[in-house]
Design an enzyme around this catalytic site. Structure first.
Site, mmCIF file in Angstrom:
data_model
loop_
_atom_site.group_PDB
_atom_site.id
_atom_site.type_symbol
_atom_site.label_atom_id
_atom_site.label_comp_id
_atom_site.label_asym_id
_atom_site.label_seq_id
_atom_site.Cartn_x
_atom_site.Cartn_y
_atom_site.Cartn_z
ATOM 1 N N CYS A 1 0.804 -1.222 0.000
ATOM 2 C CA CYS A 1 0.000 0.000 0.000
ATOM 3 C C CYS A 1 0.838 1.273 0.000
ATOM 4 O O CYS A 1 0.276 2.371 -0.044
ATOM 5 C CB CYS A 1 -0.940 -0.012 1.198
ATOM 6 S SG CYS A 1 -1.987 -1.481 1.259
ATOM 7 N N HIS B 1 -2.824 8.160 5.956
ATOM 8 C CA HIS B 1 -3.063 6.826 5.398
ATOM 9 C C HIS B 1 -4.498 6.431 5.709
ATOM 10 O O HIS B 1 -5.216 5.968 4.840
ATOM 11 C CB HIS B 1 -2.060 5.835 5.989
ATOM 12 C CG HIS B 1 -2.105 4.493 5.349
ATOM 13 N ND1 HIS B 1 -1.991 4.314 3.984
ATOM 14 C CD2 HIS B 1 -2.256 3.241 5.879
ATOM 15 C CE1 HIS B 1 -2.059 3.022 3.693
ATOM 16 N NE2 HIS B 1 -2.233 2.348 4.826
ATOM 17 N N GLU C 1 -1.702 5.519 13.721
ATOM 18 C CA GLU C 1 -1.281 6.688 12.947
ATOM 19 C C GLU C 1 -1.511 7.967 13.745
ATOM 20 O O GLU C 1 -0.675 8.882 13.739
ATOM 21 C CB GLU C 1 -2.018 6.756 11.616
ATOM 22 C CG GLU C 1 -1.516 7.872 10.717
ATOM 23 C CD GLU C 1 -2.113 7.860 9.320
ATOM 24 O OE1 GLU C 1 -1.605 8.608 8.453
ATOM 25 O OE2 GLU C 1 -3.086 7.109 9.082
ATOM 26 N N LYS D 1 -9.554 8.320 1.886
ATOM 27 C CA LYS D 1 -10.029 6.939 1.742
ATOM 28 C C LYS D 1 -11.455 6.792 2.250
ATOM 29 O O LYS D 1 -12.129 5.811 1.926
ATOM 30 C CB LYS D 1 -9.107 5.973 2.491
ATOM 31 C CG LYS D 1 -7.739 5.766 1.852
ATOM 32 C CD LYS D 1 -6.945 4.704 2.610
ATOM 33 C CE LYS D 1 -5.578 4.457 1.980
ATOM 34 N NZ LYS D 1 -4.641 5.576 2.224
ATOM 35 N N HIS E 1 -9.833 2.113 -0.163
ATOM 36 C CA HIS E 1 -8.376 1.920 -0.140
ATOM 37 C C HIS E 1 -7.913 1.303 -1.454
ATOM 38 O O HIS E 1 -8.217 0.154 -1.757
ATOM 39 C CB HIS E 1 -8.004 1.022 1.034
ATOM 40 C CG HIS E 1 -6.530 0.946 1.298
ATOM 41 N ND1 HIS E 1 -5.586 1.590 0.514
ATOM 42 C CD2 HIS E 1 -5.819 0.290 2.260
ATOM 43 C CE1 HIS E 1 -4.378 1.329 0.984
ATOM 44 N NE2 HIS E 1 -4.496 0.556 2.037
ATOM 45 N N PHE F 1 1.689 -3.415 4.049
ATOM 46 C CA PHE F 1 2.008 -4.726 4.589
ATOM 47 C C PHE F 1 3.507 -4.987 4.449
ATOM 48 O O PHE F 1 4.151 -4.554 3.487
ATOM 49 C CB PHE F 1 1.234 -5.814 3.846
ATOM 50 C CG PHE F 1 -0.225 -5.897 4.207
ATOM 51 C CD1 PHE F 1 -0.762 -5.150 5.232
ATOM 52 C CD2 PHE F 1 -1.068 -6.758 3.514
ATOM 53 C CE1 PHE F 1 -2.109 -5.241 5.567
ATOM 54 C CE2 PHE F 1 -2.408 -6.863 3.827
ATOM 55 C CZ PHE F 1 -2.941 -6.105 4.861
#
Length: 424
Positions: A173, A313, A324, A345, A350, A409
């Site tokens: 991502c 994010h 975050e 998002k 996403h 990830f």
């Protein structure tokens, strides 16, 4: 033989955004997408392209109404995976928006870095199914070329005849952000005058939806899909899988000014880090996210108090949003409560490897237009997420410096620092 090693001192060049392109669930061009974001629209809708009745999640963020034959010949459309359709669509927009005539510049001075986190997922599914059901002779000879991530950069370079740096970063991502950051570095050090850079992803198919649902990573609000993506909200229950692409034209400031280009924003810093923690979950202290933001700010040569806005994010998962938020507070201290933070998002879902590119477009526009996109679906405050998330409505608020965060990830993190361009 007397071999004397020498080094040269690089004079780093300034890098600016001169063109943007995107296809995402909010729209098939920059203007439509930006207007939708400012209105707080949701691009999430039920899946109708393939069978979902047997799935626990039946909605996604989808690109609707895009005809890939607008950018590829029809025979190519059939051969190529959807992530390549989306990448080329966004790249064509970015090149056209920049006004740069690529036939009139040295081809070796323009490069491409457009990546994908998963790349040809549909091609993989189709060809594995063909092999299992009908045998080896039914595997397409185009399977490998259409499934590999770097083919986006390859096809874009072929279309425009550019022979500069040609590569792609594949970092889940964080892919789009890392491609933009690395392209920025190439221009900074003089390896290119211009780079077409960003990310593309097409995971909205049976395999992608089933895989992320199996991980328990997705929201399951099948009866409330428009409000399913709820970054930083107390009742968030997972992210919404989405497809799309975001591509930017980056140029050295000298090159852009020399041709009278319209400048959207300036990239002033780039930070990368690793969590060294877990395959999918960030550490509780958000140290990797902290490091990426700190490095971007330090690379920009600015004070932490100079940052006005963060495009987070902000996935809408319990872990990401809490961690975050904690990371932002650790990096910025009391100034964290002066920052505006939003997650687009909430509207697009996403886009995985395409997210960083699309969010860089939104961040550039926020700086250029003096308007901050909202975090929609923010209904119930989470005591652990206590910053100003530009809840539910866009704000007319000039911002001078912004960050764009991406975390992936494998514990891979990236952060871009951008500034409103102000001619000297």
């Amino acid at each position: 033989m007397d071999v004397r090693l020498t080094s040269r001192t690089l004079e780093l060049r300034r890098v600016v955004v001169t063109g943007m392109g995107t296809l995402n669930p909010l729209g098939n061009d920059v203007g439509t997408s930006w207007n939708g974001a400012l209105k707080g629209e949701s691009g999430i809708r039920p899946v109708e392209r393939f069978e979902v009745d047997d799935m626990p999640v039946r909605f996604a963020g989808q690109v609707v109404g895009f005809d890939p034959s607008d950018v590829f010949e029809k025979k190519e459309v059939r051969r190529l995976d959807r992530f390549l359709h989306l990448a080329m669509g966004a790249a064509v927009q970015a090149v056209e928006d920049s006004g740069l005539d690529l036939s009139r510049v040295p081809s070796e001075r323009v490069g491409v870095m457009v990546g994908s986190g998963i790349a040809g997922l549909q091609a993989l599914y189709d060809n594995c199914t063909a092999l299992a059901d009908r045998g080896p002779s039914k595997v397409s000879p185009f399977f490998v070329p259409t499934a590999i991530a770097n083919m986006a950069s390859g096809l874009i370079s072929m279309r425009y005849g550019v022979r500069g740096p040609n590569s792609c970063v594949v970092t889940a991502c964080t892919t789009g952000t890392h491609n933009l950051g690395d392209a920025y570095r190439l221009i900074q050090r003089g390896d290119a005058d211009a780079m077409i850079a960003g990310g593309s992803e097409a995971p909205v198919n049976r395999t992608g939806l089933a895989a992320f649902a199996s991980m328990k990573a997705l929201s399951r609000r099948n009866d409330d899909w428009a409000r399913a993506s709820r970054p930083f909200d107390k009742d968030r229950d997972g992210f919404v899988l989405a497809e799309g692409a975001g591509v930017l034209m980056l140029e050295s400031l000298e090159h852009a000014l020399g041709r009278g280009a319209r400048i959207g924003a300036e990239i002033i810093g780039y930070g990368m880090s690793g969590d060294a923690h877990h395959m999918t979950a960030p550490p509780k202290d958000g140290m990797g996210a902290q490091l990426a933001m700190r490095k971007a700010v330090e690379d920009a040569g600015i004070a932490f108090e100079d940052v006005d806005y963060i495009n987070a994010h902000g996935t809408s998962t319990a872990y990401n949003d809490r961690i975050e938020t904690h990371a932002i507070k650790q990096v910025f201290g009391e100034h964290a409560y002066e920052l505006k933070v939003s997650s687009t998002k909430s509207m697009t879902g996403h886009l995985l490897g395409g997210a960083g590119g699309v969010e860089a477009v939104f961040t550039t526009l926020a700086l250029r237009e003096g308007r901050l996109p909202p975090t929609i679906n923010h209904f119930e405050p989470d005591p652990e997420c206590d910053l100003d998330y530009v809840a539910n409505q866009a704000q007319d608020r000039p911002a001078r410096i912004a960050l764009s965060n991406s975390f992936g990830f494998g514990g891979t993190n990236g952060c871009l620092a951008l500034a409103r361009y102000e001619p000297e």
